[in-house]
Design a protein around this motif. Structure first.
Motif, PDB file in Angstrom:
ATOM      1  N   TYR A 212      76.923  56.421 -25.498  1.00 32.91           N
ATOM      2  CA  TYR A 212      75.530  56.046 -25.204  1.00 32.91           C
ATOM      3  C   TYR A 212      74.925  56.592 -24.013  1.00 32.91           C
ATOM      4  N   ASN A 213      75.984  56.906 -22.979  1.00 28.99           N
ATOM      5  CA  ASN A 213      75.604  57.228 -21.522  1.00 28.99           C
ATOM      6  C   ASN A 213      75.822  58.810 -21.496  1.00 28.99           C
ATOM      7  N   LEU A 214      76.160  59.636 -22.411  1.00 36.62           N
ATOM      8  CA  LEU A 214      76.406  61.088 -22.394  1.00 36.62           C
ATOM      9  C   LEU A 214      75.254  61.617 -21.972  1.00 36.62           C
ATOM     10  N   PRO A 215      74.146  61.328 -22.396  1.00 33.36           N
ATOM     11  CA  PRO A 215      72.842  62.264 -21.992  1.00 33.36           C
ATOM     12  C   PRO A 215      72.938  62.187 -20.209  1.00 33.36           C
ATOM     13  N   ALA A 216      73.183  61.162 -19.604  1.00 35.20           N
ATOM     14  CA  ALA A 216      73.142  60.985 -18.209  1.00 35.20           C
ATOM     15  C   ALA A 216      74.223  61.978 -17.571  1.00 35.20           C
ATOM     16  N   ALA A 217      75.372  62.031 -18.247  1.00 34.81           N
ATOM     17  CA  ALA A 217      76.620  63.063 -17.893  1.00 34.81           C
ATOM     18  C   ALA A 217      75.806  64.348 -18.011  1.00 34.81           C
ATOM     19  N   ARG A 218      75.336  64.694 -19.220  1.00 36.55           N
ATOM     20  CA  ARG A 218      74.681  66.274 -19.218  1.00 36.55           C
ATOM     21  C   ARG A 218      73.629  66.579 -18.448  1.00 36.55           C
ATOM     22  N   ILE A 219      72.739  65.468 -17.864  1.00 31.21           N
ATOM     23  CA  ILE A 219      71.778  65.821 -16.947  1.00 31.21           C
ATOM     24  C   ILE A 219      72.553  66.270 -15.566  1.00 31.21           C
ATOM     25  N   VAL A 220      73.232  65.229 -15.016  1.00 27.10           N
ATOM     26  CA  VAL A 220      73.791  65.568 -13.851  1.00 27.10           C
ATOM     27  C   VAL A 220      74.683  67.047 -13.968  1.00 27.10           C
ATOM     28  N   ALA A 221      75.404  66.860 -14.949  1.00 25.03           N
ATOM     29  CA  ALA A 221      76.176  68.192 -14.981  1.00 25.03           C
ATOM     30  C   ALA A 221      75.482  69.516 -14.980  1.00 25.03           C
ATOM     31  N   GLY A 222      74.303  69.573 -15.761  1.00 22.47           N
ATOM     32  CA  GLY A 222      73.396  70.440 -15.886  1.00 22.47           C
ATOM     33  C   GLY A 222      72.814  70.825 -14.600  1.00 22.47           C
TER      34      GLY A 222
ATOM     35  N   ALA B 149      55.593  50.703 -22.718  1.00 19.40           N
ATOM     36  CA  ALA B 149      56.216  51.212 -23.834  1.00 19.40           C
ATOM     37  C   ALA B 149      57.497  51.696 -23.441  1.00 19.40           C
ATOM     38  N   PRO B 150      57.499  52.627 -22.521  1.00 18.38           N
ATOM     39  CA  PRO B 150      58.919  53.274 -22.118  1.00 18.38           C
ATOM     40  C   PRO B 150      60.031  52.054 -21.678  1.00 18.38           C
ATOM     41  N   ALA B 151      59.241  51.208 -20.897  1.00 13.02           N
ATOM     42  CA  ALA B 151      60.235  50.072 -20.232  1.00 13.02           C
ATOM     43  C   ALA B 151      60.649  49.265 -21.515  1.00 13.02           C
ATOM     44  N   GLU B 152      59.987  49.004 -22.426  1.00 13.70           N
ATOM     45  CA  GLU B 152      60.372  48.077 -23.558  1.00 13.70           C
ATOM     46  C   GLU B 152      61.311  49.081 -24.433  1.00 13.70           C
ATOM     47  N   SER B 153      61.125  50.323 -24.646  1.00 15.00           N
ATOM     48  CA  SER B 153      61.841  51.119 -25.338  1.00 15.00           C
ATOM     49  C   SER B 153      63.447  51.163 -24.665  1.00 15.00           C
ATOM     50  N   LEU B 154      63.388  51.325 -23.416  1.00 19.17           N
ATOM     51  CA  LEU B 154      64.731  51.369 -22.585  1.00 19.17           C
ATOM     52  C   LEU B 154      65.486  50.004 -22.774  1.00 19.17           C
ATOM     53  N   ALA B 155      64.670  48.880 -22.659  1.00 17.06           N
ATOM     54  CA  ALA B 155      65.190  47.622 -22.777  1.00 17.06           C
ATOM     55  C   ALA B 155      65.994  47.518 -24.432  1.00 17.06           C
ATOM     56  N   ARG B 156      65.250  47.844 -25.265  1.00 13.47           N
ATOM     57  CA  ARG B 156      65.571  47.689 -26.632  1.00 13.47           C
ATOM     58  C   ARG B 156      66.990  48.528 -26.958  1.00 13.47           C
ATOM     59  N   ALA B 157      66.842  49.736 -26.427  1.00 15.09           N
ATOM     60  CA  ALA B 157      67.868  50.926 -26.626  1.00 15.09           C
ATOM     61  C   ALA B 157      69.217  50.324 -25.663  1.00 15.09           C
TER      62      ALA B 157
ATOM     63  N   VAL C  95      71.666  58.608 -30.304  1.00 11.42           N
ATOM     64  CA  VAL C  95      70.109  58.477 -30.521  1.00 11.42           C
ATOM     65  C   VAL C  95      69.638  57.429 -29.355  1.00 11.42           C
ATOM     66  N   LEU C  96      70.329  56.320 -29.410  1.00 13.20           N
ATOM     67  CA  LEU C  96      69.877  55.152 -28.301  1.00 13.20           C
ATOM     68  C   LEU C  96      70.116  55.709 -26.957  1.00 13.20           C
ATOM     69  N   GLY C  97      71.114  56.548 -26.543  1.00 13.35           N
ATOM     70  CA  GLY C  97      71.250  57.078 -25.386  1.00 13.35           C
ATOM     71  C   GLY C  97      70.187  58.025 -24.908  1.00 13.35           C
ATOM     72  N   ALA C  98      69.833  58.830 -25.761  1.00 17.15           N
ATOM     73  CA  ALA C  98      68.795  60.043 -25.494  1.00 17.15           C
ATOM     74  C   ALA C  98      67.492  59.068 -25.365  1.00 17.15           C
ATOM     75  N   ARG C  99      67.235  58.055 -26.054  1.00 16.97           N
ATOM     76  CA  ARG C  99      66.060  57.173 -26.048  1.00 16.97           C
ATOM     77  C   ARG C  99      66.085  56.545 -24.635  1.00 16.97           C
ATOM     78  N   ALA C 100      66.882  56.099 -24.004  1.00 18.13           N
ATOM     79  CA  ALA C 100      67.084  55.317 -23.034  1.00 18.13           C
ATOM     80  C   ALA C 100      66.688  56.400 -21.712  1.00 18.13           C
ATOM     81  N   SER C 101      67.397  57.733 -21.684  1.00 20.49           N
ATOM     82  CA  SER C 101      66.966  58.700 -20.826  1.00 20.49           C
ATOM     83  C   SER C 101      65.422  58.925 -20.838  1.00 20.49           C
ATOM     84  N   ARG C 102      64.998  59.121 -21.920  1.00 21.27           N
ATOM     85  CA  ARG C 102      63.448  59.244 -21.902  1.00 21.27           C
ATOM     86  C   ARG C 102      62.627  58.060 -21.278  1.00 21.27           C
ATOM     87  N   GLY C 103      62.913  56.971 -21.682  1.00 18.54           N
ATOM     88  CA  GLY C 103      62.289  55.797 -21.468  1.00 18.54           C
ATOM     89  C   GLY C 103      62.385  55.638 -19.871  1.00 18.54           C
ATOM     90  N   ASN C 104      63.581  55.973 -19.206  1.00 19.74           N
ATOM     91  CA  ASN C 104      63.952  55.964 -17.809  1.00 19.74           C
ATOM     92  C   ASN C 104      63.003  56.801 -17.265  1.00 19.74           C
TER      93      ASN C 104
END
Length: 592
Positions: free
Chosen positions: A322-332, A244-252, A203-212
């Protein structure tokens, strides 16, 4: 594991070979680690009982093998051997770690480069639908997350796992019951903690991708609309969307890092308990103090190596999760990737005409922008296109340039249809001047020869293009001439100078078809007149296609086509079509 397997499949062949070599290095590192741990047993045994060599066959064989003269000499030799084994183990681990870090970062660099190339190869329709901030985030931020949060932890995971398995296997062989008790106790703690937090990490990893992504979008929009925001006094309120997104990323990020460190606090408290457990176990078996020292030293030294390994394994698994969303994005994004063939230098023959036959185009499921266009554009003529906003002028030019593909119909050049094979040959003939010429923060020469490596720029071709574009004298007056930096987006030049640099850029590779896409619409009439002088010098020597903002800009056109509702409704000389424009023609001759 699916995103990780997808990433491995995306690796280039040479990277797969390097990955295999690193795997062999990891096995060597695990072997040296095992030797380093095992080397302390003889030394500690001799420290507790110098005469043990006389009773233990293995120690006796070692003593005879090195020819130690007495017990003290054998003890010193065993100590130096243990130090040497530990030093070799440390050096091997350092070398393998460097190789891993170099490999993962170079793989990340190559993936980001391939992702950028994949985006740049897409047609204009893709960019009309995509958000540029999201694309920039994928190329820059997500590939960095992939390196730091997936590839590097994965290599650490394999390293530490091999080390832990080797040490645990040795401990089991040396003292099975105690090793299994301690190994199961510490291992089960890490496994239990991961099972508790794994969903939270996802959940935190997905939130980090959206915030970024949101951060990139807000920053891009702030810089793009800065003039209006300042004018209306809305900079602060608009920029507040960044919070809001920057703080969400920092907290995640903070929460993800904390979860990775959680076991360390519990293990530090249990480590001392493990030492006591070893002592009680040995005493319970009736061992004496001298016999306890080798066992206690071995498990203490093994724990010194194992506990960080267990912690690194848990941290690596947590980071990967935590960082699997990044792997999914790049691979996709790289799925179905096909390398672009080298651009051929040849040009498609063009002596007769460009023909559009029943050409239609629609953006996705929207209503067609162009309908049934039949058009012939003779070579070495100046052809103008006019029409109201939304009439399809720019789309038509996009089709001729080849940055858009017809939904129906076809385009031919001297009877040769434009397709994937012939389009690059056709584009080698074209120069393009947009309404807003984009200049990079580099020299004048680099801007005219845009995209050509600095060492390959032809100064003679640069100057020839600048002279034809009527901008050579302006450049010569600059402090460093053609080496003068123009500033970001050409801020050190006037609007007319930027447009003439754009014309020079279009002429650098000596094209015989030049497209002016409302290239003078943003200029005042005096500046436009200077730019039109440069354009007029090209008439008759090249095929010129012009989308014009003012009818006066087309006074040299051989033929003018009027577009309305996606169709060509009139064609002829400027004098012939001007009356048919009706109310669209103002007193100044503008086409609205």
């Amino acid at each position: 594991m699916r995103p990780l397997r997808a990433l491995i499949r995306l690796l280039e062949p040479r990277d797969r070979r390097r990955l295999g070599l690193i795997g062999l290095g990891l096995l060597a590192a695990a072997a040296t680690e095992l030797v380093g741990v095992a080397s302390v047993v003889p030394f500690l045994t001799l420290v507790g009982d110098p005469g043990a060599a006389a009773r233990i066959p293995l120690l006796a064989a070692l003593r005879d093998g090195i020819g130690a003269p007495d017990e003290r000499g054998f003890l010193l030799a065993a100590g130096f051997a243990a130090l040497a084994a530990i030093a070799v183990s440390t050096a091997t681990n350092a070398a393998v770690t460097y190789a891993q870090l170099l490999f993962t970062n170079l793989v990340g660099f190559r993936l980001s480069r391939r992702l950028l190339a994949r985006y740049l190869a897409r047609d204009r329709l893709f960019f009309a639908r995509a958000n540029s901030a999201e694309l920039a985030k994928n190329v820059l931020a997500e590939t960095d997350r992939l390196v730091v949060g997936v590839l590097t932890p994965a290599s650490v995971l394999v390293t530490r796992l091999l080390t832990a398995v080797a040490i645990v296997a040795f401990l089991i062989a040396y003292e099975p019951r105690l090793a299994l008790i301690l190994g199961a106790g510490f291992g089960s703690l890490y496994v239990a903690l991961f099972l508790v937090v794994r969903r939270r990490l996802a959940v935190l990893g997905a939130r980090a991708s959206r915030g970024n992504e949101a951060r990139f979008r807000v920053v891009a929009e702030c810089f793009g609309a800065l003039t209006e925001l300042r004018l209306y006094g809305r900079v602060r309120s608009f920029a507040a969307a960044y919070d809001a997104p920057a703080e969400s990323l920092a907290r995640a990020t903070a929460a993800g890092l904390l979860i990775g460190q959680m076991p360390r606090f519990a293990i530090e408290a249990l480590a001392f308990g493990g030492v006591i457990a070893v002592v009680l176990y040995a005493l319970g078996r009736g061992g004496d103090t001298a016999g306890l020292l080798p066992l206690l030293g071995l498990f203490a030294f093994s724990g010194y190596r194992l506990l960080p390994a267990f912690q690194n394994i848990f941290l690596a698994v947590a980071q990967i999760r935590y960082n699997l969303p990044a792997a999914r994005i790049v691979a996709g994004e790289l799925a179905g990737e096909r390398p672009d063939p080298p651009r051929p230098a040849a040009r498609l023959p063009f002596r007769d005409a460009i023909r559009l036959e029943r050409v239609a185009f629609a953006y996705g499921d929207e209503a067609p922008v162009l309908r049934g266009i039949d058009l012939a554009i003779p070579a070495h003529r100046t052809v103008g296109f006019v029409g109201r906003t939304g009439s399809g002028k720019s789309t038509l030019i996009g089709l001729i340039l080849g940055v858009l593909r017809p939904t129906a119909g076809r385009i031919t050049v001297d009877g040769v249809a434009l397709d994937a094979a012939t389009l690059p040959l056709w584009q080698n003939r074209i120069g393009y001047v947009p309404q807003d010429v984009f200049l990079i923060d580099d020299s004048v020469s680099a801007n005219i020869a845009l995209g050509v490596p600095a060492a390959e720029i032809d100064p003679a071709a640069v100057e020839r293009a600048a002279r034809i574009a009527e901008v050579h004298d302006v450049i010569a007056a600059l402090p460093e001439g053609y080496a003068t930096r123009v500033g970001e987006r050409g801020t050190r030049l006037s609007g007319g100078q930027r447009q003439r640099l754009g014309i020079a850029r279009a002429l650098y590779h000596d094209p015989d078809v030049i497209v002016f896409d409302e290239a003078t619409s943003a200029l005042d009439q005096e500046t436009e007149a200077a730019v039109m002088t440069a354009i007029d010098r090209l008439a008759g020597t090249r095929t010129i296609l012009m989308i014009a903002h003012r009818l006066a800009s087309l006074h040299r056109a051989d033929i003018v086509h009027v577009l309305e509702g996606g169709r060509v409704v009139a064609s002829g000389s400027l004098a012939e079509v001007a009356p048919q424009l009706g109310p669209a023609r103002t007193e100044e001759g503008d086409v609205r």
